[in-house]
Design a protein around this motif. Structure first.
Motif, PDB file in Angstrom:
ATOM      1  N   ALA A   1      53.194  26.386  56.724  1.00 60.15           N
ATOM      2  CA  ALA A   1      52.357  26.825  56.107  1.00 60.15           C
ATOM      3  C   ALA A   1      52.169  29.353  56.816  1.00 60.15           C
ATOM      4  N   TRP A   2      51.664  29.371  57.415  1.00 59.39           N
ATOM      5  CA  TRP A   2      51.689  30.609  57.933  1.00 59.39           C
ATOM      6  C   TRP A   2      52.954  30.986  57.364  1.00 59.39           C
ATOM      7  N   ASN A   3      54.390  31.213  57.263  1.00 62.10           N
ATOM      8  CA  ASN A   3      55.537  31.433  56.521  1.00 62.10           C
ATOM      9  C   ASN A   3      54.878  31.249  55.403  1.00 62.10           C
ATOM     10  N   THR A   4      54.974  30.252  54.857  1.00 64.77           N
ATOM     11  CA  THR A   4      55.028  30.518  53.292  1.00 64.77           C
ATOM     12  C   THR A   4      53.770  31.243  53.216  1.00 64.77           C
ATOM     13  N   GLY A   5      52.620  31.540  53.331  1.00 67.09           N
ATOM     14  CA  GLY A   5      51.591  31.842  53.600  1.00 67.09           C
ATOM     15  C   GLY A   5      52.468  33.451  53.003  1.00 67.09           C
ATOM     16  N   ALA A   6      52.546  34.102  54.225  1.00 67.45           N
ATOM     17  CA  ALA A   6      53.153  35.074  54.032  1.00 67.45           C
ATOM     18  C   ALA A   6      54.377  35.764  53.376  1.00 67.45           C
ATOM     19  N   TYR A   7      55.001  34.955  52.818  1.00 68.27           N
ATOM     20  CA  TYR A   7      55.994  35.185  51.658  1.00 68.27           C
ATOM     21  C   TYR A   7      55.434  34.949  50.416  1.00 68.27           C
ATOM     22  N   THR A   8      54.927  34.316  49.678  1.00 70.54           N
ATOM     23  CA  THR A   8      54.143  34.108  48.634  1.00 70.54           C
ATOM     24  C   THR A   8      53.536  35.643  48.104  1.00 70.54           C
ATOM     25  N   SER A   9      52.524  35.819  49.565  1.00 71.13           N
ATOM     26  CA  SER A   9      51.636  36.794  48.679  1.00 71.13           C
ATOM     27  C   SER A   9      52.674  37.662  48.503  1.00 71.13           C
ATOM     28  N   GLU A  10      53.685  37.751  49.378  1.00 71.63           N
ATOM     29  CA  GLU A  10      54.380  38.609  48.323  1.00 71.63           C
ATOM     30  C   GLU A  10      54.714  38.706  46.768  1.00 71.63           C
ATOM     31  N   ILE A  11      55.248  37.237  46.758  1.00 73.63           N
ATOM     32  CA  ILE A  11      55.496  37.162  45.281  1.00 73.63           C
ATOM     33  C   ILE A  11      54.494  37.204  44.584  1.00 73.63           C
ATOM     34  N   ILE A  12      52.965  36.763  44.789  1.00 76.26           N
ATOM     35  CA  ILE A  12      51.861  36.489  44.302  1.00 76.26           C
ATOM     36  C   ILE A  12      51.740  37.749  43.783  1.00 76.26           C
ATOM     37  N   ARG A  13      51.444  38.969  45.357  1.00 73.79           N
ATOM     38  CA  ARG A  13      51.050  40.219  44.681  1.00 73.79           C
ATOM     39  C   ARG A  13      51.825  40.558  43.551  1.00 73.79           C
ATOM     40  N   ALA A  14      52.718  40.921  43.774  1.00 75.20           N
ATOM     41  CA  ALA A  14      54.047  41.966  42.913  1.00 75.20           C
ATOM     42  C   ALA A  14      53.141  40.825  41.411  1.00 75.20           C
ATOM     43  N   SER A  15      53.352  39.475  41.177  1.00 80.25           N
ATOM     44  CA  SER A  15      53.404  38.923  39.539  1.00 80.25           C
ATOM     45  C   SER A  15      51.794  39.783  39.475  1.00 80.25           C
ATOM     46  N   LEU A  16      50.855  40.107  40.293  1.00 76.48           N
ATOM     47  CA  LEU A  16      49.537  40.133  39.474  1.00 76.48           C
ATOM     48  C   LEU A  16      49.761  41.769  38.889  1.00 76.48           C
ATOM     49  N   GLN A  17      50.693  42.538  40.326  1.00 74.60           N
ATOM     50  CA  GLN A  17      50.693  43.674  39.847  1.00 74.60           C
ATOM     51  C   GLN A  17      51.783  44.591  38.749  1.00 74.60           C
ATOM     52  N   SER A  18      51.883  42.698  37.788  1.00 75.62           N
ATOM     53  CA  SER A  18      53.544  43.526  36.859  1.00 75.62           C
ATOM     54  C   SER A  18      52.762  42.840  35.153  1.00 75.62           C
ATOM     55  N   ILE A  19      50.862  42.542  36.194  1.00 75.18           N
ATOM     56  CA  ILE A  19      50.346  42.318  34.372  1.00 75.18           C
ATOM     57  C   ILE A  19      49.550  43.665  34.122  1.00 75.18           C
ATOM     58  N   PRO A  20      50.153  43.839  32.865  1.00 78.84           N
ATOM     59  CA  PRO A  20      49.517  45.528  32.135  1.00 78.84           C
ATOM     60  C   PRO A  20      48.081  45.758  32.541  1.00 78.84           C
ATOM     61  N   HIS A  21      47.986  46.720  33.151  1.00 77.72           N
ATOM     62  CA  HIS A  21      46.320  47.213  33.236  1.00 77.72           C
ATOM     63  C   HIS A  21      45.749  47.172  32.586  1.00 77.72           C
ATOM     64  N   GLY A  22      46.167  47.354  31.266  1.00 77.91           N
ATOM     65  CA  GLY A  22      44.736  47.259  30.098  1.00 77.91           C
ATOM     66  C   GLY A  22      44.261  45.728  29.918  1.00 77.91           C
ATOM     67  N   GLN A  23      44.909  44.693  31.139  1.00 79.80           N
ATOM     68  CA  GLN A  23      44.271  43.404  30.899  1.00 79.80           C
ATOM     69  C   GLN A  23      42.812  43.029  31.380  1.00 79.80           C
ATOM     70  N   ARG A  24      43.480  44.015  33.152  1.00 79.81           N
ATOM     71  CA  ARG A  24      42.706  44.613  33.429  1.00 79.81           C
ATOM     72  C   ARG A  24      40.582  45.110  33.143  1.00 79.81           C
ATOM     73  N   GLU A  25      41.406  45.787  32.556  1.00 83.80           N
ATOM     74  CA  GLU A  25      40.189  46.928  31.883  1.00 83.80           C
ATOM     75  C   GLU A  25      39.771  46.562  30.324  1.00 83.80           C
ATOM     76  N   ALA A  26      40.220  45.028  29.922  1.00 85.42           N
ATOM     77  CA  ALA A  26      39.618  44.334  28.876  1.00 85.42           C
ATOM     78  C   ALA A  26      39.327  43.614  29.583  1.00 85.42           C
ATOM     79  N   ALA A  27      39.117  42.880  30.300  1.00 84.78           N
ATOM     80  CA  ALA A  27      38.480  42.476  31.330  1.00 84.78           C
ATOM     81  C   ALA A  27      36.815  42.638  31.252  1.00 84.78           C
ATOM     82  N   VAL A  28      36.640  43.927  32.606  1.00 90.83           N
ATOM     83  CA  VAL A  28      36.220  44.871  32.884  1.00 90.83           C
ATOM     84  C   VAL A  28      34.913  45.665  31.550  1.00 90.83           C
ATOM     85  N   ALA A  29      36.019  45.202  30.203  1.00 84.93           N
ATOM     86  CA  ALA A  29      35.261  46.284  29.265  1.00 84.93           C
ATOM     87  C   ALA A  29      34.168  44.665  28.611  1.00 84.93           C
ATOM     88  N   ILE A  30      34.773  43.809  28.806  1.00 83.01           N
ATOM     89  CA  ILE A  30      33.840  42.756  27.623  1.00 83.01           C
ATOM     90  C   ILE A  30      32.996  41.998  29.343  1.00 83.01           C
TER      91      ILE A  30
END
Lengths: 282, 220
Positions: B96-125
């Motif tokens: 589970a630790w091994n999984t957590g460490a590797y998947t955290s990188e996968i998830i982090r990269a995926s979150l960062q791949s979302i266009p910045h405008g999405q977060r801005e729109a969420a904040v703006a509403i």
């Protein structure tokens, strides 16, 4: 031809800002002190050593439609984004209605939440949520921010979608809609919180002229209902014909501001003349 | 070379119970590890320095140390501090630790791949940080991450064979045990290999199917 006549016949050149608002049926207040809805005091913003906003003072009256024009990099968008603290300013004051924020102090969460509830924002690239239906896009904030039930949120969303002419798209995903439709949905989404003021950041810049027109039509209709609007735009006809006041920015400063027809047809500042000449020569 | 039919029918109950343990360890490691990976990803992206440092430490150790070393450390190393774990629990914690460490990188990269405008729109509403994450960023990020997460799940399933070293009676242990009883090591391991493949290959096909669908979502 007709358009041109109308255009000249609107007779704005001699109007004061006050008259222009009164002509639109915005509750006038000649004689009594009218309170601005938005007041910016010495607002400034820096990126490193670069000054993006250089002490902006600005007042916007309830019901006023203000167009901000100017060259790229003049700070227009940043100004807009500082008003709803999407980018916190680093000097000066922002006040909107009863909310007053001092840039020197870190803004509290509840203050920011109230601020964003009273300010709707429309982006150049629409920024709709692609994984939700159009209806969910418009309803989400009503449920999460205003605490409405899903049913009453969806009801209100349908009204708003009707208003922008897209009720039939409610169950579609944004990706299935044209750019103009997406922007109209984004307007409905911003209106869903019943904001006091709507900010538009180059709402038609990502659209071809035809699709831009349908967005401008919605904005014009919104202006006619008395919504307070600040519009950063390159659409000179919107600035001239729909907005009450026009403000020109360059290098983080306000160069000139006044009733739209005055500024657009009879600019006083050399910088404004140069900008407008460049626009007209295109 | 090949196991005879009689051998296979004699071994199969043991091998299948081994496979069942392998699958249990896999399932638990993923059920614990992927949410843990999400937390680690958020921790690494957090503004708070302390949170960031703790998350980075857990990610770097989890990724830096081979799964085998994590297993040995947790099973043999922790008892010296007075904490004794069964081999099943130790296996789940390590993987589970091994999984957590590797998947955290996968998830982090995926979150960062979302266009910045999405977060801005969420904040703006007016959405708060948690709601922006929950309704806007995670649903999109996890959709991007899904194929990679599934592919990693297959690796973890195969990685359970390492638990052989801590005497967990999973599939490889069972095959080895059969081998040492019958001196038919190769046929027994071959049978185990076929069982691994019978899960991994269909799973890999599923991943490429999901990958295609995720791709079409992105274009929509």
């Amino acid at each position: 031809m007709d358009g041109a006549v109308l255009h000249l016949g609107s007779g704005k050149p001699t109007m004061t800002e006050d008259d222009a608002l009164a002509a639109k049926g915005v509750p006038s207040a000649k004689g009594q002190a009218r309170k601005p809805l938005i007041k910016l005091d010495k607002l400034s913003k820096h990126y490193g050593n670069h000054t993006v906003l250089d002490g902006i003072d600005l007042e916007v009256m309830p019901g006023e439609v203000l167009a901000i024009i100017g060259p790229s990099g003049s700070g227009k968008s940043t100004l807009l984004r500082c008003i709803n603290y999407l980018e916190p300013p680093d000097g000066g004051h922002v006040s909107i209605g009863d909310i007053s924020l001092n840039a020197a102090a870190p803004a509290g969460r509840s203050e920011l939440s109230t601020l964003r509830r009273s300010v709707g924002m429309v982006f150049q690239s629409f920024n709709l949520f692609p994984h939700m239906t159009v209806l969910r896009n418009v309803s989400l904030a009503q449920e999460r921010v205003l605490g409405r039930s899903r049913r009453s949120a969806d009801e209100r969303s349908m009204q708003l979608l009707k208003r922008v002419g897209l009720a039939d798209k409610a169950e579609q995903y944004p990706g299935r809609c044209s750019g103009g439709q997406q922007q109209r949905i984004a307007i409905a989404r911003a209106l869903a919180l019943d904001p006091d003021v709507m900010l538009f950041d180059e709402p038609t810049s990502a659209l071809d002229p035809e699709l831009g027109l349908e967005v401008l039509a919605v904005m014009r209709e919104l202006a006619e209902t008395g919504m307070t609007m600040i519009v950063v735009t390159h659409e000179m006809s919107f600035a001239e014909n729909v907005s009450d006041t026009v403000m020109i920015m360059a290098d983080g400063k306000i160069i000139e501001k006044g009733p739209s027809a005055d500024v657009m047809r009879n600019p006083q500042q050399e910088r404004t003349k140069r900008f407008l000449r460049a626009v007209h020569d295109r | 070379m090949l196991p005879s039919y009689e051998e296979l029918s004699a071994w199969l109950p043991d091998l299948l119970s081994g496979l069942s343990i392998s699958l249990q360890v896999t399932a638990l490691s993923l059920l614990i590890g992927i949410p843990f990976g999400l937390l680690l990803a958020l921790g690494v992206l957090a503004k708070s320095r302390l949170t960031k440092i703790i998350a980075l430490f857990l990610v770097e150790v989890g990724r830096g140390a081979p799964a085998l070393v994590l297993l040995q450390f947790i099973y043999f190393g922790l008892p010296t501090t007075g904490l004794t774990l069964g081999s099943f629990t130790a296996a789940v914690i390590a993987l589970a630790w091994n999984t957590g460490a590797y998947t955290s990188e996968i998830i982090r990269a995926s979150l960062q791949s979302i266009p910045h405008g999405q977060r801005e729109a969420a904040v703006a509403i007016g959405l708060n940080r948690l709601d922006a994450l929950r309704y806007v960023l995670l649903p999109q990020g996890l959709r991007v991450a899904l194929p990679a997460l599934l592919a990693f799940s297959i690796l973890i399933f195969q990685g359970t064979s390492l638990c052989f070293t801590i005497a967990l009676p999973e599939l490889v242990s069972r095959a080895y045990e059969i081998g040492s009883n019958t001196f038919r090591y190769f046929p027994a391991l071959l049978a185990a290999g076929v069982l691994y493949a019978s899960i991994s290959i269909p799973a890999a096909l599923l991943v490429s199917h999901v990958e295609k669908r995720a791709g079409s979502y992105a274009q929509r």
